[in-house]
Write an enzyme that holds these catalytic residues in place. Structure first.
Site, PDB file in Angstrom:
ATOM      1  N   HIS A 114       0.871  -1.178   0.000  1.00 48.21           N
ATOM      2  CA  HIS A 114       0.000   0.000   0.000  1.00 48.21           C
ATOM      3  C   HIS A 114       0.910   1.231   0.000  1.00 48.21           C
ATOM      4  CE1 HIS A 114      -2.832   2.939   1.768  1.00 48.21           C
ATOM      5  NE2 HIS A 114      -3.801   2.110   1.438  1.00 48.21           N
ATOM      6  N   ASP A 132       3.008  -4.607   8.056  1.00 44.56           N
ATOM      7  CA  ASP A 132       1.793  -3.817   7.903  1.00 44.56           C
ATOM      8  C   ASP A 132       0.629  -4.792   8.054  1.00 44.56           C
ATOM      9  OD1 ASP A 132      -0.472  -2.586   6.978  1.00 44.56           O
ATOM     10  OD2 ASP A 132       0.430  -1.767   5.161  1.00 44.56           O
ATOM     11  N   CYS A 159      -4.794   2.305  -3.733  1.00 41.34           N
ATOM     12  CA  CYS A 159      -3.558   2.828  -3.120  1.00 41.34           C
ATOM     13  C   CYS A 159      -2.391   1.867  -3.328  1.00 41.34           C
ATOM     14  CB  CYS A 159      -3.729   3.126  -1.632  1.00 41.34           C
ATOM     15  SG  CYS A 159      -4.877   4.439  -1.297  1.00 41.34           S
ATOM     16  N   GLN A 178      -4.434  -5.481   6.832  1.00 44.68           N
ATOM     17  CA  GLN A 178      -5.401  -6.417   6.247  1.00 44.68           C
ATOM     18  C   GLN A 178      -5.295  -7.815   6.860  1.00 44.68           C
ATOM     19  OE1 GLN A 178      -7.776  -5.528   4.132  1.00 44.68           O
ATOM     20  NE2 GLN A 178      -7.055  -3.448   3.755  1.00 44.68           N
ATOM     21  N   LYS A 194     -10.506  -0.975  10.455  1.00 45.62           N
ATOM     22  CA  LYS A 194     -10.649  -2.177   9.625  1.00 45.62           C
ATOM     23  C   LYS A 194     -10.895  -3.407  10.492  1.00 45.62           C
ATOM     24  CE  LYS A 194      -7.442  -0.253   6.251  1.00 45.62           C
ATOM     25  NZ  LYS A 194      -8.073   0.042   4.970  1.00 45.62           N
TER      26      LYS A 194
HETATM   27  N1  PMP Z   1      -1.807  -0.725   4.477  1.00 48.17           N
HETATM   28  C1  PMP Z   1      -2.730  -1.536   3.950  1.00 48.17           C
HETATM   29  C2  PMP Z   1      -2.327  -2.916   3.514  1.00 48.17           C
HETATM   30  C3  PMP Z   1      -4.043  -1.098   3.819  1.00 48.17           C
HETATM   31  O1  PMP Z   1      -4.965  -1.903   3.284  1.00 48.17           O
HETATM   32  C4  PMP Z   1      -4.381   0.214   4.232  1.00 48.17           C
HETATM   33  C5  PMP Z   1      -5.797   0.742   4.074  1.00 48.17           C
HETATM   34  N2  PMP Z   1      -6.356   0.515   2.819  1.00 48.17           N
HETATM   35  C6  PMP Z   1      -3.388   1.022   4.770  1.00 48.17           C
HETATM   36  C7  PMP Z   1      -2.110   0.520   4.881  1.00 48.17           C
HETATM   37  C8  PMP Z   1      -3.664   2.416   5.250  1.00 48.17           C
HETATM   38  O2  PMP Z   1      -4.615   2.387   6.276  1.00 48.17           O
HETATM   39  P1  PMP Z   1      -5.130   3.731   6.977  1.00 48.17           P
HETATM   40  O3  PMP Z   1      -5.642   4.595   5.870  1.00 48.17           O
HETATM   41  O4  PMP Z   1      -6.199   3.265   7.917  1.00 48.17           O
HETATM   42  O5  PMP Z   1      -3.984   4.354   7.707  1.00 48.17           O
END
Ligand code: PMP
Length: 380
Positions: free
Chosen positions: A97, A174, A338, A177, A200
């Site tokens: 991401h 990270d 993203c 997910q 999430k």
């Molecule tokens: N890393 C991953 C793998 C994600 O799926 C996401 C959210 N789509 C993020 C980072 C960023 O999360 P947040 O916007 O809640 O900080």
């Protein structure tokens, strides 16, 4: 079917937020009065609950942030300040991401370090031999997603961590997910940092977690300055508070921290094993059903996966698919999610993404497939 972006909130979480705002609201760590002490205890209880959820050794290793993005930026700044020098290397993967790419890029620019990238296969899995080739005595830190938000791939993080440690590098996972689908044991994984977002995991927005090993966090300088993170403040020089407060400048999001605790209790009540089993069934069902649709290409066919499916219908723009599905009341995400480097890897502009969680049903998956057949007919 957009649970990868955020999950719905159970009533118990909403009730907790209303109860705290209406009956227990006071700023934490700041007063001797009853309400403040109660609010402080609730916040610290939330920290202990997160500590247990991740099976961390110490609750001091749990830092509240505004989300996984803030947690990664914290490490990129503080770790960078403490450990990174010109010519050092950071490894990320091609499936990250943007939140797990850009903070490292910024750090590399500040420090003259180099960002290396683990490539992925056509099925959306990390090429582990390539990863091994990237590791060197110059590698300081490896930052990878536990689970890909676009491809659904569950990465072999234990192997990634072992190999990094053998090379003398630290590892940040990270967990944005993974934390809602897979039981996390940071001690068993052996990671140095683990980050996730509460929203999430059925919790409120604006709250997230950075787990870090105490020995490591003790060595890192603070990221942001302000109230609560200090011990003694003088104009000549200030000293900093102990862990975890050193990394929590300003009024903490103490309400949503307790909301997150409530979400974790909800997950415990359902049982993460039950959630995982239910989601595995839905994933199998959805995979088989989607593959029945002629002209579909699914991006991400890893053996070890969650129920997140990125796909394209032959020749149809993902926005068109998404908009028609929306008219049928089906919520999917469209675009790059993203993860622009994944799109670049596959030579596409974006995908449609359906991301399932336990409260989805097989009937809903059938409706998605009916919807996709309709899209195909409309564009035939
Ligand atoms: N890393 C991953 C793998 C994600 O799926 C996401 C959210 N789509 C993020 C980072 C960023 O999360 P947040 O916007 O809640 O900080």
């Amino acid at each position: 079917m957009d649970n990868g972006a955020t999950t719905q909130k159970p009533q118990t979480v909403l009730d907790t937020l209303v109860r705290i705002y209406s009956q227990q609201n006071a700023n934490i760590h700041r007063g001797v009065h009853f309400l403040s002490e109660q609010a402080t205890e609730a916040y610290e209880s939330a920290r202990r609950t997160v500590c247990d959820y991740l099976n961390a050794l110490l609750s001091q290793e749990i830092i509240f942030t505004s989300g996984v993005t803030a947690a990664i930026n914290l490490v990129a700044f503080s770790y960078g300040e403490r450990y990174i020098k010109q010519g050092d290397e950071i490894i990320v993967s091609q499936m990250e991401h943007h939140s797990n790419i850009v903070p490292w890029q910024m750090m590399c620019n500040r420090k003259g370090a180099v960002l290396k990238v683990i490539p992925i296969s056509d099925s959306g899995e990390l090429l582990m031999e390539e990863y091994q080739k990237l590791l060197s005595p110059k590698t300081r830190l490896v930052a990878v997603a536990h689970v890909s938000n676009t491809l659904g791939t569950v990465n072999p993080v234990k192997d990634i961590i072992r190999l990094a440690h053998e090379a003398g590098a630290h590892v940040l996972l990270d967990g944005a997910q993974s934390v809602q689908h897979i039981a996390i044991d940071v001690q068993d994984l052996g990671c140095d940092f683990f980050a996730f977002s509460g929203h999430k995991l059925y919790g409120p927005t604006g709250i997230g977690i950075l787990y870090g090993r105490k020995e490591l966090l003790d060595e890192l300088p603070p990221w942001q300055g302000g109230g609560d993170m200090v011990d003694c403040v003088r104009f000549e020089r200030s000293t900093y508070n102990e862990l975890p407060f050193k990394f929590e400048a300003g009024t903490a999001n103490y309400i949503d921290a307790v909301g997150l605790e409530s979400a974790i209790r909800y997950v415990h009540q359902l049982g993460l094993d039950n959630i995982a089993a239910r989601e595995a069934d839905l994933t199998q069902y959805a995979l088989a059903a989607l593959q029945e649709i002629g002209g579909i290409r699914i991006y991400g066919m890893a053996k070890d996966r969650i129920g997140t499916f990125s796909f394209l219908l032959n020749g149809i723009h993902p926005y068109d698919t998404g908009m028609i599905l929306d008219k049928m009341g089906i919520a999917v995400r469209t675009g790059t999610h993203c993860t622009q480097p994944i799109m670049q890897r596959f030579g596409i502009e974006g995908t449609v993404r359906a991301s399932l969680c336990f409260y989805n049903t097989c009937e809903e998956i059938d409706k998605l497939c009916e919807g996709l057949q309709k899209v195909k007919k409309l564009f035939a």
